[in-house]
Design a protein around this motif. Structure first.
Motif, short mmCIF file in Angstrom:
data_model
loop_
_atom_site.label_atom_id
_atom_site.label_comp_id
_atom_site.label_asym_id
_atom_site.label_seq_id
_atom_site.Cartn_x
_atom_site.Cartn_y
_atom_site.Cartn_z
N UNK A 1 0.84 -1.20 0.00
CA UNK A 1 0.00 0.00 0.00
C UNK A 1 0.88 1.25 0.00
N UNK A 2 0.62 2.15 -0.94
CA UNK A 2 1.33 3.43 -1.00
C UNK A 2 0.49 4.56 -0.44
N UNK A 3 -0.82 4.52 -0.68
CA UNK A 3 -1.72 5.57 -0.21
C UNK A 3 -3.11 4.99 -0.03
N UNK A 4 -3.77 5.34 1.06
CA UNK A 4 -5.13 4.89 1.32
C UNK A 4 -5.91 6.03 1.94
N UNK A 5 -7.21 6.09 1.64
CA UNK A 5 -8.06 7.10 2.26
C UNK A 5 -9.34 6.43 2.74
N UNK A 6 -9.84 6.80 3.94
CA UNK A 6 -11.10 6.25 4.41
C UNK A 6 -12.27 6.87 3.65
N UNK B 1 -11.03 20.09 6.60
CA UNK B 1 -10.77 19.20 5.47
C UNK B 1 -11.91 19.29 4.47
N UNK B 2 -11.58 19.20 3.19
CA UNK B 2 -12.59 19.19 2.14
C UNK B 2 -12.93 17.78 1.68
N UNK B 3 -12.01 16.87 1.87
CA UNK B 3 -12.22 15.48 1.48
C UNK B 3 -11.59 14.56 2.50
N UNK B 4 -11.57 13.25 2.22
CA UNK B 4 -10.96 12.31 3.16
C UNK B 4 -9.49 12.62 3.40
N UNK B 5 -9.03 12.32 4.60
CA UNK B 5 -7.60 12.44 4.90
C UNK B 5 -6.88 11.23 4.32
N UNK B 6 -5.84 11.47 3.55
CA UNK B 6 -5.08 10.38 2.97
C UNK B 6 -3.91 10.00 3.88
N UNK B 7 -3.56 8.71 3.85
CA UNK B 7 -2.43 8.21 4.60
C UNK B 7 -1.42 7.62 3.62
N UNK B 8 -0.22 8.16 3.62
CA UNK B 8 0.84 7.65 2.76
C UNK B 8 1.60 6.57 3.53
N UNK B 9 1.72 5.39 2.93
CA UNK B 9 2.29 4.23 3.62
C UNK B 9 3.39 3.64 2.75
N UNK B 10 4.52 3.31 3.34
CA UNK B 10 5.57 2.63 2.61
C UNK B 10 6.09 3.46 1.46
N UNK B 11 6.40 2.77 0.35
CA UNK B 11 6.90 3.46 -0.82
C UNK B 11 5.81 4.31 -1.43
N UNK B 12 6.14 5.54 -1.73
CA UNK B 12 5.15 6.45 -2.30
C UNK B 12 4.97 6.25 -3.80
N UNK B 13 5.78 5.38 -4.40
CA UNK B 13 5.66 5.17 -5.84
C UNK B 13 5.79 6.49 -6.56
N UNK B 14 4.73 6.84 -7.34
CA UNK B 14 4.74 8.11 -8.08
C UNK B 14 3.94 9.18 -7.36
#
Length: 361
Positions: A31-36, A347-360
């Motif tokens: 996982x690189x990025x996830x948002x609830x 916040x205007x949208x979901x908070x994103x969580x950056x996990x591990x390698x961010x890739x691009x």
């Protein structure tokens, strides 16, 4: 690895869990990025919306992993991907007849199987969607709501020149406005409570922006010459505790739509929410619910691929909805708090969580 574990409603912590053990025809994604999603936040808090009883039964049996279907990550070869959240079973009568949309027991990432609220996630190979060049992990993690907007416009059969009313200027409202503008809709009207979100709706292509505290029905009739909107997308309703507008928005949609018009229910209302069925029947209004998953409107592309294409071309802006980015899987509880109460956190949208390698990213 570390992942979010629910011990009860309102009780979710990040803990050590076993690494995913992929089955046949599955792949593990870092996982690189996830948002609830707002729906996930409501369910984790214990709000009585769809899937509440299923989650309650799981919690009664012990701690469980839940949530995490809006994400992007990397395959072992380093390529950036996302995944469709809904996967048909592949073996039932509907699937055997090439009608996966009618599958009675599809798997849903984060709901029927562990999702991406974790360092790694296993998904069916057939659910994996490559992310095109020029699209970041952050943008790709936000693609599922956009795919949902495409489903909503497909089921509503929005035709060139149709007048469209979007109740709500949150994430789904802004995305629906952008899809309507690029899909050839005519007059686009959006309601919103906060000035910041109404400004977003204008930037997204709305012709008329209405303060939700005003007389929305009167404003819509004035803008449409007394006819009402051809199509209404209801994106504002839901639990007030999650910053949503309750259940009155369905009645408002029924009053604002024209005779023989269409209402698409995008919002997730409480299971026992009242509905103005008499008014809908009297005015011959169609009440529609968009499907989820990849979709099948074209043999060459699904809803996720098209949503990513819109982002890559710059036709749809998802970055405007991303105001809070956190780092590390241990930030997931904070991301849930921000997403559930966006107004308090600005916040205007979901908070994103950056996990591990961010890739691009």
């Amino acid at each position: 690895m570390r992942a979010l574990v629910m011990h009860g409603f309102g009780d979710a912590t990040v803990e050590e869990v076993p690494d995913p053990d992929p089955g046949a025809d599955e792949v593990v994604i870092d996982v690189a990025c996830v948002q609830p999603s707002v729906t996930e936040c409501m369910l984790i808090a214990g709000d009585p919306v769809a899937m509440h009883d299923v989650l309650a039964a799981r919690l009664a049996a012990g701690p469980t992993r839940f949530g995490g279907h809006e994400f992007a990550g990397t395959l072992p070869d380093g390529s950036l991907v996302t995944a469709v959240e809904t996967a048909a079973c592949g073996v039932c009568a509907a699937c055997r007849r090439d009608r996966p949309d009618a599958c009675p027991s599809p798997g849903v990432l984060g709901f029927t199987r562990p999702g991406a609220f974790a360092s790694r996630v296993a998904v069916p190979l057939r659910s994996v969607v490559p992310v095109p060049d020029g699209v970041t992990a952050s943008q790709a993690a936000a693609v599922q709501p956009l795919a949902g907007a495409l489903h909503g416009h497909a089921i509503a059969e929005v035709r060139p020149g149709d007048s469209v009313l979007i109740l709500g200027a949150g994430v789904m409202g802004v995305l629906h406005a952008q899809v309507a503008r690029h899909g050839g809709a005519g007059l686009i009207m959006v309601t919103g409570r906060s000035p910041a979100k109404r400004s977003l709706a204008l930037a997204a292509g709305a012709d008329v922006v209405i303060d939700a505290a005003d007389d929305v029905h009167a404003a819509v009739l004035e803008a449409t010459g007394g006819i009402g909107a051809d199509v209404v997308f209801e994106t504002a309703g839901g639990m007030p505790s999650a910053g949503l507008a309750g259940t009155s928005t369905l009645d408002l949609a029924a009053r604002c739509v024209r005779r023989s018009g269409r209402i698409v229910m995008v919002a997730v209302l409480p299971r026992e929410a009242p509905a103005p069925l008499g008014l809908l029947r009297e005015r011959a209004v169609a009440l529609l619910h968009p499907r989820s998953g990849a979709g099948g409107y074209s043999p060459g592309s699904g809803a996720f691929e098209q949503a990513l294409r819109l982002i890559a071309r710059g036709d749809v802006d998802v970055d405007c909805l991303i105001t809070h980015r956190l780092e590390g899987v241990d930030a997931l509880p904070k991301a849930l708090d921000i997403t559930r109460d966006k107004a308090s956190h600005g916040a205007l949208g979901p908070a994103q969580v950056m996990i591990g390698s961010w890739g691009r990213a």
